[in-house]
Write a protein that holds these residues in place. Structure first.
Motif, mmCIF file in Angstrom:
data_model
loop_
_atom_site.group_PDB
_atom_site.id
_atom_site.type_symbol
_atom_site.label_atom_id
_atom_site.label_comp_id
_atom_site.label_asym_id
_atom_site.label_seq_id
_atom_site.Cartn_x
_atom_site.Cartn_y
_atom_site.Cartn_z
ATOM 1 N N SER A 518 50.981 27.426 65.868
ATOM 2 C CA SER A 518 51.472 28.599 66.536
ATOM 3 C C SER A 518 52.957 28.568 66.727
ATOM 4 N N PHE A 519 53.490 30.019 66.833
ATOM 5 C CA PHE A 519 54.779 30.170 66.893
ATOM 6 C C PHE A 519 55.618 29.590 68.274
ATOM 7 N N ASN A 520 54.388 29.548 69.383
ATOM 8 C CA ASN A 520 54.810 29.223 70.755
ATOM 9 C C ASN A 520 54.443 27.752 71.147
ATOM 10 N N GLY A 521 53.878 26.911 70.108
ATOM 11 C CA GLY A 521 53.593 25.824 70.387
ATOM 12 C C GLY A 521 52.450 25.253 71.107
ATOM 13 N N ASP A 522 51.528 26.280 71.156
ATOM 14 C CA ASP A 522 50.023 26.121 71.732
ATOM 15 C C ASP A 522 48.805 25.760 70.888
ATOM 16 N N ARG A 523 49.230 25.740 69.506
ATOM 17 C CA ARG A 523 48.064 25.372 68.431
ATOM 18 C C ARG A 523 48.729 24.399 67.446
ATOM 19 N N LEU A 524 47.990 23.368 67.398
ATOM 20 C CA LEU A 524 48.251 22.424 66.246
ATOM 21 C C LEU A 524 47.898 23.070 65.106
ATOM 22 N N ASN A 525 48.598 22.455 63.752
ATOM 23 C CA ASN A 525 48.134 22.838 62.680
ATOM 24 C C ASN A 525 47.243 22.388 61.953
ATOM 25 N N THR A 526 46.882 22.392 60.830
ATOM 26 C CA THR A 526 45.654 21.865 59.985
ATOM 27 C C THR A 526 46.254 21.224 58.531
ATOM 28 N N LEU A 527 45.522 20.099 58.337
ATOM 29 C CA LEU A 527 45.694 19.521 57.160
ATOM 30 C C LEU A 527 45.229 20.434 55.989
ATOM 31 N N TYR A 528 46.103 20.899 55.081
ATOM 32 C CA TYR A 528 45.744 21.865 54.055
ATOM 33 C C TYR A 528 45.694 20.978 52.560
#
Length: 569
Positions: A518-528
């Motif tokens: 997320s742009f505000n830092g409350d969600r991790l990204n995912t290996l794509y």
């Protein structure tokens, strides 16, 4: 899960990790460091002391660009040390900036580097000048205690006074927390500052307890704390072991929401290691915050894994025993319960760049630095410009958690001088000429000095962004604020797993591609995609940029777009 009764934390089981054994024998971080650093036969220190010096704020490194060449000549690696300042909140006076700049030229590699923990690093210090370097830091009222090691590290805090009128009230808490959680051993002062060894025996001949919080074995691993002021999450507060979210009502600080258990590092090939965002568990008043931090650290000291360092961060302790148990244990130690979480909202993890004014009529200038490196080059003499600004005492200096620099408390009549000095150096203080992707990018040091790096980061990301900007221009996205971060290994120093586009090195020239934070830092990204070379990265992102330009929703960030259309489809 019910937690077992903790072992006495001054006793280490026989199956404790090798680092635990080193701490056990170190005599509260002294070991034989004094003798080892006087050994003229090598530029390195012993394997045990490689671990021990971290508590004093530095790492042993070698120039990996020269490693094979030196091996062929039967020479030891080109060893040097990186020293990391402890600078709670990232603030340096003009005088301190000048003295740190002088250290970089006298003992270092003529550069300064701002870290993602809002601290300052010197690179290229040789073993025989470590003591002189630390004494020069001391002359500026600065130190490197707890810059590294199994202790609480540099305490971060939102640095820009223009972001909130409460800033002046909140900012000093970084220093207070840092001091409250400092190790009490005098090893640093005895070894590097020639402080006489104190009498460390009490009646009966037993050794005096010199570490009331940490004990003789300190923490199982490093520990990180950050303070942020909504709606700005410029400290990436969820990435920390303790995140303190300032809460205000009617212009007055009420206290802090407390988040626990953040950590981004992982190990390739071990599925039991992972990134974790901190969990918000309650609210405390300013009068309670020191005790809350102290006892959270104490719980990790008592229950953290001391056998397997890959599983010894606080996040694993929380997940092993559960948040319900943890909150009960914390309430018992505190003697009170945390209050209910107060409402808050974050809008971005980015820094404010350019000029801004506060209510007291002073000005602040946010400077975009390329991955925190302060250096003079043929194209730009920013390092010299900052020296000139400091010599004229036009401002103080605040480092950010995004590797940028804020010049603070500039008087209105000095604005033109500051801007002129920067432009004369070839540096454009108006970051709007940079693409949104470049403005928000972060990279760790990686090669050639970091021993953990598997691939490039700081030296390569600018080049990769230039190639990605061709795609951004093609789709009208040059000014789109998209956050990209690159690290040379999965340890998390560049916070890549909190980027809308995250690249983590697997081997030279190859990266795992993560998407959708997320742009505000409350969600991790995912290996794509795994193990991608440059061509594959460019092709994949070009397609995503095209789709984003054509089908994004109004005000939709790139991370949210990818999450909606790619990762959940």
């Amino acid at each position: 899960m019910t937690a077992p009764i903790p072992k006495e934390w001054n006793v280490i089981a026989p199956n404790g990790s090798a680092v635990e054994q080193i701490k056990d024998r170190s005599d509260y971080l002294r070991g034989n460091l004094a003798e080892d650093f006087q050994n003229p036969l090598t530029a390195a220190v012993s394997e045990a002391n490689v671990q021990l010096v971290k508590f004093h704020g530095f790492y042993q490194q070698d120039d990996r660009d020269l490693r094979v060449q030196r091996q062929e000549k039967k020479l030891e690696p080109a060893h040097s040390f990186m020293i990391r300042l402890r600078v709670p909140g990232g603030e340096l006076s003009a005088e301190q900036w000048l003295k740190m700049d002088a250290i970089s030229d006298t003992y270092g590699n003529h550069t300064l580097r701002i870290t993602t923990r809002q601290a300052l690093q010197f690179h290229g210090i040789i073993k025989f000048e470590i003591k002189k370097t630390i004494q020069a830091m001391q002359a500026a009222a600065l130190d490197s205690i707890s810059g590294c090691g199994d202790v609480n590290r540099n305490v971060m805090c939102t640095p820009d006074p223009s972001l909130s009128p409460l800033h002046a009230e909140i900012f000093p808490w970084a220093q207070k927390i840092s001091e409250h959680l400092l190790p009490r051993s005098r090893a640093y002062h005895e070894i590097w500052l020639d402080e006489p060894a104190g009498k460390r025996l009490v009646a009966g001949g037993e050794t005096e307890e010199v570490e009331p919080l940490y004990g003789k074995h300190y923490l199982p691993r490093k520990f990180k704390i950050a303070i942020t002021i909504p709606p700005y999450n410029d400290m990436d507060v969820y990435a920390n072991d303790i995140g303190l979210i300032a809460i205000a009502e009617h212009g007055k600080l009420q206290g802090f929401n407390v988040a626990v258990g953040g950590g981004l590092g992982m190990t390739f090939g071990r599925e039991d290691t992972y990134a974790r965002l901190a969990s918000v568990i309650g609210f405390c008043t300013p009068e309670q915050v020191l005790a809350v931090c102290y006892h959270i650290v104490g719980i990790q000291r008592d229950f953290g894994n001391r056998q397997d360092r890959k599983l010894s961060r606080f996040k694993y302790t929380l997940d092993q025993y559960g948040l319900t148990w943890f909150k009960q244990e914390l309430n018992t130690r505190l003697g009170f319960e945390l209050a209910a979480v107060r409402p808050f909202e974050f809008i971005t993890t980015g820094d404010r760049l350019g000029w801004s004014e506060t209510t007291n009529g002073l000005w602040h200038l946010g400077l975009r630095l390329e991955y925190g490196r302060v250096v003079d080059t043929a194209a730009q003499s920013l390092k010299s410009a900052l020296v000139a600004i400091a010599q004229a005492n036009l401002c103080s200096f605040r480092m950010t958690g995004n590797q940028n620099l804020v010049l603070v408390n500039i008087k209105p009549e000095h604005k033109a001088t500051v801007e002129q000095l920067l432009k004369q150096s070839g540096y454009n203080p108006d970051a709007s000429h940079l693409s949104g992707l470049r403005r928000h990018s972060i990279a760790c040091v990686a090669l050639n000095t970091c021993p953990q790096a598997m691939a490039e980061a700081e030296r390569y990301l600018p080049e990769l962004i230039t190639k990605l900007e061709a795609s951004l221009d093609r789709y009208g996205l040059r000014q789109a604020e998209i956050k990209i971060r690159m690290t040379g290994c999965p340890n998390g120093c560049g916070r890549s797993v909190l980027a809308e586009i995250g690249l983590i090195g697997k081997s030279p020239g190859r990266y795992n591609l993560y998407l959708g934070a997320s742009f505000n830092g409350d969600r991790l990204n995912t290996l794509y995609r795994e193990n991608q070379d440059e061509a594959a990265i460019l092709s994949t992102l070009d397609g995503l940029f095209a789709a984003y330009a054509q089908t994004r929703r109004q005000q939709e960030s790139f991370g949210d777009f990818v999450q909606r259309t790619v990762l959940t489809s």
